[in-house]
Scaffold this motif. Sequence first.
Motif, short mmCIF file in Angstrom:
data_model
loop_
_atom_site.label_atom_id
_atom_site.label_comp_id
_atom_site.label_asym_id
_atom_site.label_seq_id
_atom_site.Cartn_x
_atom_site.Cartn_y
_atom_site.Cartn_z
N GLY A 266 0.80 -1.21 0.00
CA GLY A 266 0.00 0.00 0.00
C GLY A 266 0.83 1.26 0.00
N THR A 267 1.93 1.24 -0.76
CA THR A 267 2.81 2.41 -0.82
C THR A 267 3.25 2.63 -2.26
OG1 THR A 267 4.77 3.45 0.17
CG2 THR A 267 4.93 1.10 -0.32
N THR A 268 4.24 3.44 -2.48
CA THR A 268 4.70 3.75 -3.83
C THR A 268 5.92 2.92 -4.20
OG1 THR A 268 6.20 5.50 -3.09
CG2 THR A 268 3.91 6.12 -3.55
N SER A 269 6.17 2.83 -5.50
CA SER A 269 7.37 2.14 -5.97
C SER A 269 8.63 2.83 -5.46
CB SER A 269 7.39 2.09 -7.50
OG SER A 269 6.38 1.25 -8.00
N ALA A 270 8.62 4.17 -5.46
CA ALA A 270 9.79 4.90 -4.97
C ALA A 270 10.08 4.55 -3.52
CB ALA A 270 9.56 6.41 -5.12
N ALA A 271 9.04 4.46 -2.68
CA ALA A 271 9.25 4.13 -1.27
C ALA A 271 9.86 2.74 -1.12
CB ALA A 271 7.92 4.21 -0.52
N VAL A 272 9.43 1.79 -1.92
CA VAL A 272 9.98 0.43 -1.84
C VAL A 272 11.45 0.42 -2.26
CG1 VAL A 272 9.88 -1.88 -2.86
CG2 VAL A 272 7.77 -0.73 -2.13
N LEU B 83 19.27 11.75 -2.28
CA LEU B 83 17.97 12.00 -2.88
C LEU B 83 18.06 13.22 -3.78
CD1 LEU B 83 15.87 11.66 0.41
CD2 LEU B 83 16.46 9.84 -1.23
N GLY B 84 17.34 13.21 -4.90
CA GLY B 84 17.39 14.35 -5.82
C GLY B 84 16.01 14.90 -6.11
N PRO B 85 15.28 15.37 -5.10
CA PRO B 85 13.90 15.83 -5.33
C PRO B 85 13.84 17.10 -6.16
CG PRO B 85 14.62 16.45 -3.14
CD PRO B 85 15.70 15.59 -3.71
N ARG B 86 12.78 17.21 -6.94
CA ARG B 86 12.54 18.44 -7.70
C ARG B 86 11.61 19.40 -6.95
NH1 ARG B 86 12.33 17.42 -14.16
NH2 ARG B 86 14.02 15.92 -14.32
N SER B 87 10.93 18.90 -5.91
CA SER B 87 10.00 19.72 -5.16
C SER B 87 9.99 19.27 -3.71
CB SER B 87 8.59 19.61 -5.74
OG SER B 87 8.07 18.30 -5.52
N GLY C 54 8.00 12.51 0.20
CA GLY C 54 7.77 11.12 -0.16
C GLY C 54 9.03 10.29 -0.08
N ALA C 55 10.15 10.87 -0.50
CA ALA C 55 11.42 10.14 -0.45
C ALA C 55 11.84 9.86 0.98
CB ALA C 55 12.50 10.93 -1.19
N LEU C 56 11.71 10.84 1.85
CA LEU C 56 12.10 10.65 3.25
C LEU C 56 11.23 9.58 3.90
CD1 LEU C 56 12.77 14.32 4.40
CD2 LEU C 56 14.44 12.56 3.77
N ASP C 57 9.95 9.53 3.53
CA ASP C 57 9.07 8.49 4.05
C ASP C 57 9.58 7.11 3.64
OD1 ASP C 57 6.45 7.48 5.19
OD2 ASP C 57 6.23 6.82 3.11
N GLY C 58 10.01 6.97 2.39
CA GLY C 58 10.53 5.69 1.93
C GLY C 58 11.76 5.24 2.69
N LEU C 59 12.64 6.17 3.01
CA LEU C 59 13.87 5.81 3.73
C LEU C 59 13.59 5.28 5.12
CD1 LEU C 59 16.43 8.63 2.82
CD2 LEU C 59 16.37 6.28 2.00
N HIS C 60 12.46 5.64 5.70
CA HIS C 60 12.16 5.21 7.06
C HIS C 60 11.34 3.92 7.11
CE1 HIS C 60 12.74 9.71 8.00
NE2 HIS C 60 13.78 9.04 8.43
N ARG C 61 10.97 3.39 5.97
CA ARG C 61 10.21 2.15 5.92
C ARG C 61 11.12 0.93 6.09
NH1 ARG C 61 5.00 1.88 3.95
NH2 ARG C 61 4.07 3.91 3.45
N ARG C 62 10.52 -0.17 6.54
CA ARG C 62 11.21 -1.44 6.62
C ARG C 62 10.44 -2.47 5.81
NH1 ARG C 62 14.56 1.34 7.52
NH2 ARG C 62 15.96 1.55 9.31
N LEU C 63 11.12 -3.16 4.93
CA LEU C 63 10.47 -4.14 4.07
C LEU C 63 10.32 -5.48 4.79
CD1 LEU C 63 12.32 -3.47 0.70
CD2 LEU C 63 10.08 -2.60 1.40
N PRO C 64 9.20 -6.17 4.60
CA PRO C 64 9.09 -7.54 5.10
C PRO C 64 10.18 -8.42 4.50
CG PRO C 64 6.94 -6.70 4.43
CD PRO C 64 7.96 -5.70 3.95
N ALA C 65 10.64 -9.39 5.27
CA ALA C 65 11.77 -10.22 4.84
C ALA C 65 11.51 -10.89 3.49
CB ALA C 65 12.07 -11.28 5.90
#
Length: 337
Positions: A269-275, A291-295, A301-312
């Motif tokens: 339930g998230t974005t490809s970028a976050a994964v 990270l190279g954000p344009r806005s 959104g990028a910072l949110d992805g960095l704080h996520r943990r993927l299931p094994a």
Amino acid sequence: MTYRTLGHSGLRVSRAALGTMNFGLDPQAPTPEAEAHRIVGAFLDAGHNLIDTADVYRGGSSEEVVGRAIAHRRAEVVLATKAGGPRGAGPNDRGLSRAHLTRALDASLRRLGTDYIDLYQCHLPDPDTPAEETMAVLGEFVRAGKVRYAGCSNYTAAGIVGAQWAAERLGVPAFVSLQAGYSLIARSIEAEILPVCRSHGLGVLAYSPLGSGVLTGRYRRGAAPEAGSRLAEWAAMPGTMARSWVAGLLADRHFDIADEVAAAAAALGTTSAAVALAWIAERDDITAVVLGPRSAAHLAGALDGLHRRLPAGIRARLDDVSAATVLPAVTGQPRAA
């Protein structure tokens, strides 16, 4: 906020680094100055501290924008820039010689409006300049107080070893970091470069963690890049190198990996970028992700992805599908003027 020491130094940097290739003053710059200031403010307010630019980004105007954006918060920032790329048509207007680096550093300090640079990086290897000359002049910069630490970018494993040995022979500070492309579609540094960085005390700053947008779903298999996109800009550059780079990025195998990333994003339930960012943030060998954000919205959104943990299970699937992927043998990335 979690910080890591950068290589064998005592410098502590955030897990996110703000890349500023998009910042500029020219009308074609993806991120105009006002938005760049908002991005920098949001980045620092979130507790991150590493901001990276280069003297060739947007003809040098990226440094100007960064300098003004951090002027009132300079003490909070670990400021990194790079030199060695072309800054003119003359024979000494590029490279890692004493002649070029001395001029390049003084020019960067002026554009950035600062007395010192925390991390001064050799942007590209220079086969025509002895490693001893480069490391000697970087050591002089450190002794003069104009530079705190030295790093490199886009170096091979052999180039890193040669530079570190040269620094040891000269008794000058060695490199503390390497900046290298790394993502689910570009894992070639795992074979030799990451082990060399571990053994020689270099932290690793990973740029292009989203595979220049391929992993976000922005591009489509078999279709030309949309007008206004980064890959369209690169494909329009003169010469064949940039076009070859773009063709390599748009390979079918990379779209296969992007499809797996998209499937993982749908399941979570998230974005490809976050994964894609979560995958790279979990790698122990990576000190910070550039990270190279344009806005400001892209940054959030990028910072949110960095704080996520993927299931094994998802992490293992991504590891498997992306194993041994490499980009074309092109040094660095195409650079806009």
